[in-house]
Design a protein around this motif. Sequence first.
Motif, PDB file in Angstrom:
ATOM      1  N   HIS A  33       0.829  -1.202   0.000  1.00 11.17           N
ATOM      2  CA  HIS A  33       0.000   0.000   0.000  1.00 11.17           C
ATOM      3  C   HIS A  33       0.868   1.259   0.000  1.00 11.17           C
ATOM      4  N   LEU A  34       1.942   1.251   0.784  1.00 13.70           N
ATOM      5  CA  LEU A  34       2.792   2.437   0.906  1.00 13.70           C
ATOM      6  C   LEU A  34       3.739   2.610  -0.281  1.00 13.70           C
ATOM      7  N   SER A  35       3.974   1.540  -1.043  1.00 14.32           N
ATOM      8  CA  SER A  35       5.007   1.573  -2.075  1.00 14.32           C
ATOM      9  C   SER A  35       4.701   2.535  -3.222  1.00 14.32           C
ATOM     10  N   SER A  36       3.465   2.990  -3.331  1.00 15.31           N
ATOM     11  CA  SER A  36       3.154   3.958  -4.382  1.00 15.31           C
ATOM     12  C   SER A  36       3.731   5.337  -4.072  1.00 15.31           C
ATOM     13  N   ASP A  37       4.047   5.594  -2.808  1.00 15.23           N
ATOM     14  CA  ASP A  37       4.554   6.907  -2.418  1.00 15.23           C
ATOM     15  C   ASP A  37       5.853   6.867  -1.626  1.00 15.23           C
ATOM     16  N   ALA A 231     -10.807  -5.518  15.483  1.00 13.12           N
ATOM     17  CA  ALA A 231      -9.551  -6.205  15.164  1.00 13.12           C
ATOM     18  C   ALA A 231      -8.901  -6.721  16.439  1.00 13.12           C
ATOM     19  N   GLY A 232      -8.179  -7.829  16.295  1.00 14.44           N
ATOM     20  CA  GLY A 232      -7.384  -8.362  17.383  1.00 14.44           C
ATOM     21  C   GLY A 232      -5.929  -7.962  17.218  1.00 14.44           C
ATOM     22  N   HIS A 233      -5.034  -8.845  17.657  1.00 11.10           N
ATOM     23  CA  HIS A 233      -3.607  -8.523  17.644  1.00 11.10           C
ATOM     24  C   HIS A 233      -3.064  -8.413  16.217  1.00 11.10           C
ATOM     25  N   TRP A 234      -3.594  -9.208  15.282  1.00  8.10           N
ATOM     26  CA  TRP A 234      -3.160  -9.135  13.884  1.00  8.10           C
ATOM     27  C   TRP A 234      -4.051  -8.149  13.136  1.00  8.10           C
ATOM     28  N   LEU A 235      -4.087  -6.932  13.616  1.00  2.24           N
ATOM     29  CA  LEU A 235      -5.016  -5.923  13.111  1.00  2.24           C
ATOM     30  C   LEU A 235      -4.788  -5.607  11.635  1.00  2.24           C
ATOM     31  N   HIS A 236      -3.547  -5.673  11.160  1.00  2.68           N
ATOM     32  CA  HIS A 236      -3.253  -5.364   9.761  1.00  2.68           C
ATOM     33  C   HIS A 236      -3.822  -6.428   8.825  1.00  2.68           C
ATOM     34  N   ALA A 237      -3.951  -7.672   9.315  1.00  9.16           N
ATOM     35  CA  ALA A 237      -4.529  -8.747   8.502  1.00  9.16           C
ATOM     36  C   ALA A 237      -6.050  -8.735   8.592  1.00  9.16           C
ATOM     37  N   GLU A 238      -6.574  -8.354   9.745  1.00  4.49           N
ATOM     38  CA  GLU A 238      -8.016  -8.402   9.970  1.00  4.49           C
ATOM     39  C   GLU A 238      -8.730  -7.165   9.437  1.00  4.49           C
ATOM     40  N   LYS A 239      -8.097  -6.005   9.547  1.00  6.12           N
ATOM     41  CA  LYS A 239      -8.697  -4.738   9.103  1.00  6.12           C
ATOM     42  C   LYS A 239      -7.670  -3.938   8.293  1.00  6.12           C
ATOM     43  N   PRO A 240      -7.246  -4.483   7.154  1.00  4.95           N
ATOM     44  CA  PRO A 240      -6.148  -3.832   6.406  1.00  4.95           C
ATOM     45  C   PRO A 240      -6.477  -2.419   5.942  1.00  4.95           C
ATOM     46  N   SER A 241      -7.694  -2.187   5.489  1.00  6.60           N
ATOM     47  CA  SER A 241      -8.036  -0.850   4.985  1.00  6.60           C
ATOM     48  C   SER A 241      -7.957   0.190   6.088  1.00  6.60           C
ATOM     49  N   ALA A 242      -8.523  -0.128   7.258  1.00  6.98           N
ATOM     50  CA  ALA A 242      -8.502   0.815   8.373  1.00  6.98           C
ATOM     51  C   ALA A 242      -7.080   1.096   8.834  1.00  6.98           C
ATOM     52  N   VAL A 243      -6.259   0.054   8.887  1.00  6.50           N
ATOM     53  CA  VAL A 243      -4.864   0.229   9.300  1.00  6.50           C
ATOM     54  C   VAL A 243      -4.100   1.075   8.284  1.00  6.50           C
ATOM     55  N   ASN A 244      -4.259   0.785   7.000  1.00  2.00           N
ATOM     56  CA  ASN A 244      -3.541   1.545   5.976  1.00  2.00           C
ATOM     57  C   ASN A 244      -3.980   2.999   5.934  1.00  2.00           C
ATOM     58  N   ILE A 245      -5.260   3.249   6.112  1.00  2.00           N
ATOM     59  CA  ILE A 245      -5.749   4.634   6.131  1.00  2.00           C
ATOM     60  C   ILE A 245      -5.139   5.388   7.310  1.00  2.00           C
ATOM     61  N   ALA A 246      -5.095   4.746   8.474  1.00  2.00           N
ATOM     62  CA  ALA A 246      -4.533   5.394   9.656  1.00  2.00           C
ATOM     63  C   ALA A 246      -3.047   5.691   9.471  1.00  2.00           C
ATOM     64  N   THR A 248      -1.288   5.948   6.572  1.00  2.00           N
ATOM     65  CA  THR A 248      -1.070   6.918   5.500  1.00  2.00           C
ATOM     66  C   THR A 248      -1.371   8.333   5.983  1.00  2.00           C
ATOM     67  N   GLY A 249      -2.482   8.492   6.679  1.00  2.00           N
ATOM     68  CA  GLY A 249      -2.848   9.813   7.196  1.00  2.00           C
ATOM     69  C   GLY A 249      -1.810  10.342   8.168  1.00  2.00           C
ATOM     70  N   PHE A 250      -1.280   9.477   9.013  1.00  2.00           N
ATOM     71  CA  PHE A 250      -0.276   9.885   9.992  1.00  2.00           C
ATOM     72  C   PHE A 250       1.027  10.281   9.295  1.00  2.00           C
ATOM     73  N   LEU A 251       1.483   9.501   8.329  1.00  2.00           N
ATOM     74  CA  LEU A 251       2.739   9.818   7.659  1.00  2.00           C
ATOM     75  C   LEU A 251       2.639  11.106   6.849  1.00  2.00           C
ATOM     76  N   LEU A 252       1.467  11.417   6.356  1.00  2.00           N
ATOM     77  CA  LEU A 252       1.273  12.632   5.558  1.00  2.00           C
ATOM     78  C   LEU A 252       1.014  13.877   6.414  1.00  2.00           C
TER      79      LEU A 252
END
Length: 253
Positions: A33-37, A231-246, A248-252
């Motif tokens: 997800h991050l590799s585009s930027d 989401a549980g402990h593997w939040l990136h696998a269980e809720k990938p869109s929510a994790v990626n949005i969070a 990306t927004g933080f890094l920007l």
Amino acid sequence: MKLHYQQIGQGPDVIVIHGLFGSLENLNVISKHLSSDYTVTSVDLRNHGLSEHSSQMSYSLMAQDIINLMDELGIEHAHFIGHSMGGKVAMHCALNFAERVTKLVILDIAPVTYQERRHDNIFTALDASAQQVINDRKQADLLLADYIDEPGVRQFLLKSLKKDELGMQWKFNHTVLQQEYANILAAPTGTPYSGPTLVLKGSLSPYIDSSQRPAFLALFTNCQAKVIQGAGHWLHAEKPSAVNIAITGFLLS
């Protein structure tokens, strides 16, 4: 210590670090997800994936491994993203090499020494598997099921099986991981980090609770937190869109 790594994308540098029993592939949903930027460097920690094995495991050693890799690749500073044990490695880097860490993202782990031994059944299963010749993943899953009830945990572990001339072998060095488990449970240490820090917690995960808030604020003075619902402990696998949005927004920001 030579770490195996993969790099994708172009732009500012991001270092992505997996958790216990994992490999760099575990966080591909974030890396891709991050590799585009960003230029994303995903690593296998020592005794994991395709990286070298060692008789020692500590956050000081694992953090230095990451800094050495950055030096090798000519990366002066980067955003750091780490999950679970990898989150502690990222924290230790920030607490000891602050000038190398632009922003810090911690996925579902706290900067504390954990008292509960959550992985003993996994170690017991891995010890049992070492006594047998494993020919395929189905056989391995049946063996693990005698000790590990959760199918998701078994599937996570099975990703680290590789085939060689002796059958299927674990990529991670489970003997050393078990011997050094107290160091893995330990808290990262160092000088408080004032750089921007985001903590993502799975709402269903027991790894972070309100009692750990003082520890976060003492070590990470510019810290914010977000709960990933459902989401549980593997939040990136269980809720990938929510994790990626969070992230990306933080890094920007």
